[in-house]
Design a protein around this motif. Structure first.
Motif, PDB file in Angstrom:
ATOM      1  N   UNK A 207       0.812  -1.203   0.000  1.00 19.39           N
ATOM      2  CA  UNK A 207       0.000   0.000   0.000  1.00 19.39           C
ATOM      3  C   UNK A 207       0.852   1.263   0.000  1.00 19.39           C
ATOM      4  N   UNK A 208       0.311   2.289  -0.609  1.00 21.94           N
ATOM      5  CA  UNK A 208       0.858   3.639  -0.526  1.00 21.94           C
ATOM      6  C   UNK A 208      -0.301   4.550  -0.104  1.00 21.94           C
ATOM      7  N   UNK A 209      -0.136   5.199   1.036  1.00 21.66           N
ATOM      8  CA  UNK A 209      -1.197   6.065   1.585  1.00 21.66           C
ATOM      9  C   UNK A 209      -2.519   5.304   1.704  1.00 21.66           C
ATOM     10  N   UNK A 210      -2.440   4.112   2.274  1.00 22.18           N
ATOM     11  CA  UNK A 210      -3.604   3.261   2.559  1.00 22.18           C
ATOM     12  C   UNK A 210      -4.273   2.697   1.305  1.00 22.18           C
ATOM     13  N   UNK A 211      -3.708   2.947   0.162  1.00 22.80           N
ATOM     14  CA  UNK A 211      -4.271   2.443  -1.096  1.00 22.80           C
ATOM     15  C   UNK A 211      -3.355   1.355  -1.645  1.00 22.80           C
TER      16      UNK A 211
END
Length: 234
Positions: A207-211
């Motif tokens: 994930x990057x920034x919860x995505x």
């Protein structure tokens, strides 16, 4: 046609070509590919019995011969793109399809633009038995299987961005939400690949920034399925 025929594809082709084919269309293309020898210098006319072709497509009613010209005609309309270092090639899969009524056969011919990706392959290509894909029911499973098979010997796992997977599967608009892409594409393909083929896999999300941005795949030899099953398609 023999389920033990080998499909050989350039690794570059597997990772650079984005296309959307139905499961039936993929079976046609991969069966055709399995008849090509990597050492061949030119494509040939590949001949099939129509009765075998009907069976390949999973059509149990042998009277439905009229379905075949519709399938191949639609397949010939499916233009897709191959990105090279300095160009984008737009190409159709087949250059011709001829039905010979007297002998009950069909002759198919690959587009000559595909020669660099199927012929004279000496390095950086992937082999697998045709039987590995014939039992699949999701159209995304054969494509993911090829990508996994290409990376089979990477024991540390390999990473692909979700955006890139969507591009390769032409699923950007169909499954724009990751949760849908995960269930309908990744998990469905995982179930079929693990059950029917010579490999199994797990995956981990990054994930990057919860995505969820990327997927790390871990591929193993399927020791419980050294001889892939070949169930009826329907």
């Amino acid at each position: 046609m023999d389920n033990d025929y080998i499909v050989s594809k350039s690794n570059y082709f597997i990772m650079s070509s984005a296309y959307d084919l139905s499961l039936e269309e993929q079976r046609i293309i991969l069966t055709l590919a399995s008849m090509v020898q990597p050492s061949d210098e030119e494509f040939k006319l590949y001949k099939f019995k129509i009765s075998e072709f009907i069976k390949l497509l999973g059509i149990k009613d042998q009277s439905k011969y009229s379905v075949l010209p519709v399938v191949t005609k639609e397949l010939m309309k499916k233009v897709f793109e191959i990105e090279t270092n300095n160009s984008i090639i737009q190409v159709a899969w087949l250059s011709s399809a001829e039905y010979i009524k007297e002998t009950g056969t069909i002759e198919l011919e690959f587009s000559p633009k595909l020669k660099p990706y199927f012929l004279q392959l000496k390095s950086f290509f992937t082999n697998y038995k045709l039987s590995n894909i014939l039992s699949m029911k999701s159209k995304y499973s054969p494509r993911l299987y090829e990508i996994l098979k290409m990376n089979e010997f990477n024991k540390k796992g390999f990473k692909i961005e979700v955006k890139e997977l969507r591009r390769l599967f032409k699923a950007e608009k169909i499954y724009s939400a990751y949760k849908d892409f995960k269930v309908k594409v990744l998990e469905q393909a995982q179930k079929e690949i693990n059950e029917y083929t010579d490999i199994t896999f797990d995956f981990k999300e990054q994930k990057i920034s919860r995505k969820v941005d990327s997927i790390i795949f871990f591929v193993r030899t399927n020791s419980n399925n050294s001889k892939p099953k070949n169930k009826d398609s329907n």
